[in-house]
Design an enzyme around this catalytic site. Structure first.
Site, PDB file in Angstrom:
ATOM      1  CD  GLU A 139      -3.399   7.200   5.464  1.00  0.00           C
ATOM      2  OE1 GLU A 139      -4.226   6.316   5.551  1.00  0.00           O
ATOM      3  OE2 GLU A 139      -2.277   7.315   6.013  1.00  0.00           O
ATOM      4  CD  GLU A 157      -2.997   1.025   2.610  1.00  0.00           C
ATOM      5  OE1 GLU A 157      -3.504   2.256   3.058  1.00  0.00           O
ATOM      6  OE2 GLU A 157      -3.038  -0.172   3.157  1.00  0.00           O
TER       7      GLU A 157
END
Length: 609
Positions: A81, A77
């Site tokens: 964010e 991943e």
């Protein structure tokens, strides 16, 4: 017969799981590509909700198959964010097999909730790099990058993590919340034959302007998990007015609509003459700055000013008694940006923290040796504390180079910020460190920023002081203009830490202009490269004669964009290669490299475009 019973049992479990999903109190949204990609450059222009407790994202993720999806040994991943609790921070992360996080909190000089910015990830076999508005801001090249080998989907979501230490204090008054995306694109990794990105190693594969929903490319999520306090529903992923809107709502108010009036989240006295009011959402400036709407039992409100975030009002008032603060009544009349009008609100005013100087904080520890105990920072109530991170210690070994062993035997590691509410003034700040874990250099390295200025670069505690040994970094002349000291930690390798902080007051009496920039800054132009137009943004902290000029490679002045006295504020100027004056005639400048130079008082900065 046994097989039928097992099938019935499994079906019952799935039904119960589905019902439990529907029982969640909030609804979020996620969009993901149907196709998975191995390497490439992923880009999007978006604006987050910017509300504490929420998260807006762009990331790539290997979702595997039925057996691989939750197998941490195969985890791949890459994240961007943006936490709503921060107004100047973007978090980057790679999560590698074993579900190991490699996080950096990156300081930015803008609020990601106020405008659209372009974010990008470059993923290759040798590195992962992150970009903001066309500029590379962080790169990972460590060995763990080599374990990112699985095809990943491009995803966007907005949701409610169930981890207040990470995401901040949740308050449902902030709903609804929206993260909005203007476009998204994917570039294949084509080393040696590309025309875009680093070393021109990437080639455009597709771009989606979100004018319509492309069901061949995207799918809307309908799932949740234990760490998510909302579930994803298709109705909250909506393309409207040329943008993808991911919505976070109550179950009965799905989609990109706001039918709720603003609410007051907190009211806090900053000093004897100022009160700060924080609202649940962006509010209308004209209605919010009417002083007649604010009533105190005693002192008179003389001015109301809406700060740049459009959620914070600063009231100038007659002298307050900080030992007996009046209640605040805000009468009906303030509206949000969609016209919802707030009814009358009553709010108790929180007093500012009363410190005696020097302030000594045992970060991660208890009161000792004149140091006060640490605490976690909560926006509504705290006077100081850490944001994110975990406590380490107390360790029972001796600390070298100090008599204050107990202070260095506890710590917070993995923190993003340390906040202390202070009177405006000038301070000396001492940051206390000790490496209690690693026993060699180049294992933990991080940067430290104070008030948005980098004060420590690539700190390796072991390299400077050794293991289990005290290290003090002193920063002089730290200016506080907005009643808050902001210490920002940005990892280069492993998790930043802090053991203690000492704050000495040098002088007071600095006039508060908390709605103005605290420093002069020249941004990188955007877009860059550009054809034919680009925008140059800059901040002016003090009234000064300001010039902004463009030069070619030979140093010849091409254009004067600004040449006048500027008041403190945030500004932007547009530059175009068209219609520039050359020998008295209009012409088009050739493609190439140019320089732009900002001069404001004694400050000078030059950047290349």
């Amino acid at each position: 017969m046994i097989k039928i019973s097992i099938k019935y049992f499994i079906a019952s479990l799935l039904l119960l799981f589905a019902l439990s999903i529907e029982a969640k109190n909030y609804k979020g949204a996620e969009l993901r590509t149907k196709e998975s990609f191995l390497y490439g450059r992923f880009e999007s222009s978006f604006k987050v909700a910017g509300k504490e407790g929420t998260l807006g994202t762009m990331f790539t993720y290997f979702d595997g198959n039925d057996t691989d999806t939750w197998n941490s040994s195969k985890w791949n991943e890459i994240d961007i964010e943006i936490l709503g609790r921060y107004s100047n921070d973007v978090q980057f992360n790679t999560i590698t097999p074993g579900q190991i996080n490699h996080v950096r909190h990156h300081l930015v000089n803008f609020n990601p909730a106020l405008d659209y910015h372009t974010y990008a990830i470059e993923w290759t076999p040798d590195y992962v790099a992150w970009f903001i508005d066309g500029n590379e801001v962080y790169r990972q090249t460590e060995s763990f990058v080599k374990t990112l080998t699985r095809p990943q989907k491009l995803m966007f979501n907005t949701w409610l993590p169930a981890y207040p230490n990470w995401i901040g204090q949740w308050n449902e008054k902030i709903l609804p919340a929206f993260t909005s995306y203007e476009w998204a694109s994917y570039y294949k990794y084509t080393p040696g034959t590309g025309n875009y990105g680093s070393n021109r190693n990437f080639t455009l594969d597709w771009k989606d302007d979100f004018n319509t929903f492309d069901e061949n490319r995207w799918e809307k999520a309908t799932h949740t998990w234990d760490g998510n306090n909302c579930d994803f529903v298709q109705e909250n992923a909506v393309i409207k007015d040329g943008k993808l809107n991911l919505c976070l709502t109550f179950p009965a108010e799905l989609g990109p609509q706001d039918k709720r009036a603003p609410a007051v989240v907190s009211a806090r006295a900053l000093n004897e003459n100022k009160i700060q009011i924080f609202f649940s959402e962006e509010i209308d400036k004209l209605s919010a700055e009417k002083t007649s709407l604010y009533i105190l039992s005693g002192p008179t409100v003389t001015k109301a000013f809406l700060k740049e975030d459009k959620r914070t009002i600063i009231l100038d008032v007659d002298k307050l008694d900080l030992n007996s603060l009046p209640s605040l009544i805000i009468t009906s009349g303030i509206s949000d940006l969609t016209g919802n009008i707030m009814m009358a609100n009553f709010k108790s005013v929180v007093a500012p923290p009363l410190f005696s100087f020097p302030i000594k904080i045992n970060v991660g520890g208890n009161p000792a040796l004149g140091f006060i105990a640490d605490k976690e920072f909560v926006t509504d109530t705290s006077g100081y504390g850490y944001m994110e991170g975990t406590k380490g210690g107390p360790f029972n070994w001796q600390i070298l180079n100090t008599d204050d062993d107990v202070i260095y035997q506890s710590e917070i590691n993995g923190m993003a910020k340390y906040i202390v509410r202070l009177p405006n003034g000038i301070y000396r700040v001492k940051l206390l460190f000790a490496e209690n874990y690693f026993t060699q250099s180049n294992k933990r390295i991080f940067d430290v920023y104070l008030q948005g200025n980098q004060v420590i670069s690539a700190l390796d505690i072991f390299k400077e002081a050794g293991a289990k040994s005290a290290l003090i970094k002193t920063i002089e002349n730290v200016v506080v203009k907005d009643f808050m000291l902001d210490v920002h930690f940005a990892a280069l390798l492993e998790r930043p830490l802090l053991n203690g902080i000492v704050i000495e007051q040098i002088s007071t009496g600095i006039e508060s202009h908390s709605y103005l920039p605290s420093k002069i800054h020249l941004d990188q132009n955007y877009p860059n490269p550009f054809n034919p137009d680009t925008v140059i943004r800059y901040n002016i902290a003090e009234t000064s004669f300001t010039s902004l000029k463009v030069y070619n490679l030979l140093g010849k002045e091409i254009a004067t964009l600004v040449n006048e006295i500027k008041l403190p504020g945030n500004y932007s100027s547009q530059f175009s290669i068209l219609n520039q004056s050359a020998g008295g005639q209009s012409s088009q400048l050739p493609s190439g490299i140019y320089f732009y130079k900002l001069v404001a008082g004694n400050y000078t900065e030059t950047k290349k475009m």
